[in-house]
Scaffold this active site. Structure first.
Site, mmCIF file in Angstrom:
data_model
loop_
_atom_site.group_PDB
_atom_site.id
_atom_site.type_symbol
_atom_site.label_atom_id
_atom_site.label_comp_id
_atom_site.label_asym_id
_atom_site.label_seq_id
_atom_site.Cartn_x
_atom_site.Cartn_y
_atom_site.Cartn_z
ATOM 1 N N TYR A 17 35.013 41.666 35.613
ATOM 2 C CA TYR A 17 33.846 41.052 34.968
ATOM 3 C C TYR A 17 34.004 41.010 33.455
ATOM 4 O O TYR A 17 33.431 40.149 32.798
ATOM 5 C CB TYR A 17 32.576 41.828 35.337
ATOM 6 C CG TYR A 17 32.115 41.545 36.745
ATOM 7 C CD1 TYR A 17 31.185 40.542 37.004
ATOM 8 C CD2 TYR A 17 32.621 42.272 37.826
ATOM 9 C CE1 TYR A 17 30.765 40.264 38.295
ATOM 10 C CE2 TYR A 17 32.208 42.003 39.121
ATOM 11 C CZ TYR A 17 31.280 40.998 39.346
ATOM 12 O OH TYR A 17 30.869 40.725 40.618
ATOM 13 N N ASP A 39 46.390 41.732 36.860
ATOM 14 C CA ASP A 39 45.625 42.660 37.697
ATOM 15 C C ASP A 39 46.504 43.092 38.859
ATOM 16 O O ASP A 39 47.423 42.367 39.261
ATOM 17 C CB ASP A 39 44.356 41.952 38.217
ATOM 18 C CG ASP A 39 43.254 42.935 38.600
ATOM 19 O OD1 ASP A 39 42.256 43.017 37.881
ATOM 20 O OD2 ASP A 39 43.419 43.641 39.633
ATOM 21 N N SER A 133 37.741 48.871 28.029
ATOM 22 C CA SER A 133 36.950 49.606 29.020
ATOM 23 C C SER A 133 36.053 50.611 28.310
ATOM 24 O O SER A 133 36.351 51.055 27.201
ATOM 25 C CB SER A 133 37.869 50.396 29.954
ATOM 26 O OG SER A 133 38.717 49.547 30.670
ATOM 27 N N GLU A 163 33.028 46.610 24.803
ATOM 28 C CA GLU A 163 32.386 45.330 25.109
ATOM 29 C C GLU A 163 30.888 45.558 25.330
ATOM 30 O O GLU A 163 30.505 46.472 26.041
ATOM 31 C CB GLU A 163 33.031 44.733 26.372
ATOM 32 C CG GLU A 163 32.473 43.384 26.762
ATOM 33 C CD GLU A 163 32.490 42.411 25.592
ATOM 34 O OE1 GLU A 163 33.558 42.167 25.021
ATOM 35 O OE2 GLU A 163 31.408 41.898 25.235
ATOM 36 N N PHE A 164 30.077 44.704 24.714
ATOM 37 C CA PHE A 164 28.619 44.869 24.826
ATOM 38 C C PHE A 164 27.952 43.752 25.620
ATOM 39 O O PHE A 164 26.732 43.666 25.652
ATOM 40 C CB PHE A 164 28.000 44.940 23.422
ATOM 41 C CG PHE A 164 28.417 46.160 22.659
ATOM 42 C CD1 PHE A 164 27.882 47.411 22.961
ATOM 43 C CD2 PHE A 164 29.369 46.081 21.661
ATOM 44 C CE1 PHE A 164 28.277 48.553 22.271
ATOM 45 C CE2 PHE A 164 29.776 47.211 20.953
ATOM 46 C CZ PHE A 164 29.222 48.454 21.263
ATOM 47 N N LEU A 223 28.768 54.319 24.759
ATOM 48 C CA LEU A 223 27.977 55.098 25.720
ATOM 49 C C LEU A 223 26.534 55.195 25.252
ATOM 50 O O LEU A 223 25.589 55.077 26.044
ATOM 51 C CB LEU A 223 28.547 56.521 25.863
ATOM 52 C CG LEU A 223 29.919 56.671 26.499
ATOM 53 C CD1 LEU A 223 30.265 58.148 26.627
ATOM 54 C CD2 LEU A 223 29.939 56.014 27.871
ATOM 55 N N CYS A 278 27.176 49.796 35.143
ATOM 56 C CA CYS A 278 27.452 50.637 33.965
ATOM 57 C C CYS A 278 26.370 51.627 33.542
ATOM 58 O O CYS A 278 26.700 52.735 33.123
ATOM 59 C CB CYS A 278 27.821 49.749 32.799
ATOM 60 S SG CYS A 278 29.383 48.916 33.106
ATOM 61 N N LYS A 341 20.668 41.695 38.825
ATOM 62 C CA LYS A 341 19.878 40.907 37.877
ATOM 63 C C LYS A 341 20.184 39.445 38.169
ATOM 64 O O LYS A 341 21.167 39.157 38.876
ATOM 65 C CB LYS A 341 20.212 41.288 36.434
ATOM 66 C CG LYS A 341 21.645 41.019 36.045
ATOM 67 C CD LYS A 341 21.978 41.472 34.647
ATOM 68 C CE LYS A 341 21.424 40.541 33.587
ATOM 69 N NZ LYS A 341 22.003 40.790 32.262
#
Ligand code: NAD
Ligand code: UGA
Length: 466
Positions: A17, A39, A133, A163-164, A223, A278, A341
């Site tokens: 993702y 991958d 990651s 990543e946000f 985090l 997450c 979502k």
């Protein structure tokens, strides 16, 4: 160094993702960089190379099609990719450990470690390694130790670049980020590597949105960002429980509270609680770190965010069962939505999974509908006992149902013909809106008994009968 026609070769290890969409965006904005995504999963790579991409994300497909075969490549040849790369993004999964020490809390770092070992084994030239990651604080130190151990003359400079993006708005978030965070060592090679990464992002991100810091602060900031977001959801959800018993309306409370510019209106939507791959795992990671350093009160504080999230789902099911005369056994309940979502097919840790399991334990008959997540739903519930039917058409799914429970606020669920649905349901017809997404007054006027999160019940039982 890179192929002749490219400025640099970028490799991303992990085509999930995050890896797939982030590299697609980079490839789109940097046509002079060669971007390869690798991958271990051949199936995933085959799908990235097909018309049926492995993930659903608005705007993704057209961007993949624009760059694929030009400067964006998907491959299973990991070793070759490593050998050719100047910059390697590590975007593998970092799930919660399910075994051994720290099980249920600490991060399972095996995928990160295996990646590091493979990078080391296949590298013949210096490389920049970018932690994409989400990792525990000081993971870069571990990476560095593995990469630099033994007789290897190659130098690896490690950067943290969390990543946000949020799923469903991933492409928009990456193209218009609030900030790009880059953590590096404060050494000449650390600063040079950081500048290489800035060179990529500055193609589309304004310089004032780039935040640079030391490595450990960058790792921890990721985090903490997720923990703060989840904490806001648990805060408002804890208030929703109070609203339901006092007659206040949680949306009104959130509106009033969110007007305070110090608090702000975002992430105050009460609902079934947070899902997704997450939030839970990253808070658990934070809790583990606090416990590891002997900071039990801090660990307890963050544990409560998870406890409220679980409480919210249990309350929802309890309210359903209580409303439906204390039993749902053998009743048909239709779940509208299964994704965690809207605008994603992702169901990881979706509240719908937990709620389905609780309802099946109560022996309800479940019909699940969702525009993009039915395949994942089938896998999530494959080992669960009980009657479950997967039906893409919401009208068919609701036919003959005793209740509808809305799990995901897909736009299309607002546009349905609820008169048609109501007419074909068992009576009394119940509607439980787990995301406060529907027009409750209109539904009540049609004849539904409506229960929404943090709002008074709208039922007819005390007045007219059905
Ligand atoms: P994902 O499970 O979708 O993708 C990870 C991929 O890595 C998988 O395809 C897996 O096969 C591959 N992989 C694992 N080990 C490998 C190895 N040794 N070599 C090559 N490939 C390997 O995970 P994701 O959702 O993309 O998340 C990746 C990381 O990004 C996690 O740390 C997560 O916390 C973080 N993150 C995720 C999101 C999100 O919205 N999903 C957002 C921000 C950050
Ligand atoms: C979240 C963060 O928003 C991203 O910044 C982060 O990069 C990402 O986690 C990650 O690290 O994986 P995501 O989980 O994709 O993104 O989606 P969110 O929009 O944050 O929603 C998470 C959950 O919270 C969903 O189940 C959503 O329904 C719920 N939510 C969100 C609420 O219940 N109320 C709200 O007000 C907002």
């Amino acid at each position: 160094m890179g192929d002749k026609q490219y400025v640099k070769n970028i490799l991303c290890i992990g085509a999930g993702y995050v890896g797939g969409p982030t590299m697609t965006v980079i490839a789109n904005f940097c046509p002079d960089y060669k971007v390869t995504v690798v991958d271990i999963s051949r199936d995933r790579i085959d799908r990235w190379n097909s018309d049926d991409l492995p993930i659903y994300e608005p705007g993704l497909k057209e961007r993949v099609l624009k760059a694929r075969g030009q400067n964006l490549f998907f491959s299973t040849d990991i070793d070759r990719g490593i050998d050719e790369a100047d910059i390697i993004f590590v975007s593998v999964n970092t799930p919660t450990k399910t075994f051994g020490e720290g099980a249920g809390r600490a991060v399972d770092l095996q995928y990160i470690e295996k990646t590091a070992r493979r990078i080391k084994a296949s590298s013949k030239s210096d490389k920049i390694i970018v932690e994409k990651s989400t990792v525990p604080v000081r993971a870069a130190e571990t990476l560095s130790k593995i990469l630099h151990s033994g007789n290897n003359s190659v130098h690896f400079e490690i950067l943290s670049n969390p990543e946000f993006m949020a799923e469903g708005t991933g492409i928009h978030d990456m193209e218009n980020p609030d900030r790009v965070l880059i953590g590096s060592m404060d050494t000449p090679s650390g600063r040079a590597a950081r500048d290489e990464l800035i060179k990529i992002y500055e193609r589309w991100v304004p310089r004032e949105k780039m935040v640079t810091s030391d490595l450990w602060s960058s790792e921890l900031s990721k985090l903490v960002s997720n923990a703060f977001l989840a904490q806001r959801i648990s805060s408002i959800n804890s208030i929703s429980a109070l609203c339901e018993v006092t007659g206040a309306d949680v949306d009104e409370v959130a509106r009033a509270v969110g007007k305070d510019s110090r608090i702000g209106p975002k992430f105050l939507r009460a609902g079934l609680g947070f899902g997704g791959s997450c939030f839970r795992k990253d808070i658990l990671n934070l809790i583990y770190l606090c416990e590891h350093y002997g900071l039990q009160p801090a660990a307890d504080f963050w544990q409560q965010v998870i406890a409220i999230n679980d409480f919210q789902m249990q309350r929802f099911v309890h309210r359903m069962v209580a409303a439906m005369f204390n039993t749902v056994a053998d009743k048909k309940i239709t779940l509208f939505g299964f994704a965690f979502k809207p605008d994603t097919g992702d169901t990881r840790d979706s509240p719908a999974i937990h709620i389905s399991k609780m309802l099946l334990k109560e022996r309800a008959r479940l019909w699940v509908t969702d525009p993009h997540a039915l395949n994942n739903a089938r896998q999530d519930l494959e080992d669960v006992e009980g009657e479950i039917v997967y039906e893409p058409d919401p009208y068919k799914a609701a036919e003959g149902a005793h209740a509808i429970a809305l799990m995901t606020e897909w736009d299309q669920y607002r546009a349905l013909d609820y008169r048609r649905i109501f007419d074909r349901m068992e009576k009394p017809a119940f509607l439980f809106d787990g995301r406060n997404h529907l027009d409750h007054q209109a539904l009540f006027d049609l004849g539904f008994n409506v229960y929404a999160v943090g709002k008074p019940d709208r039922t007819r039982f005390n007045n007219d009968s059905q």
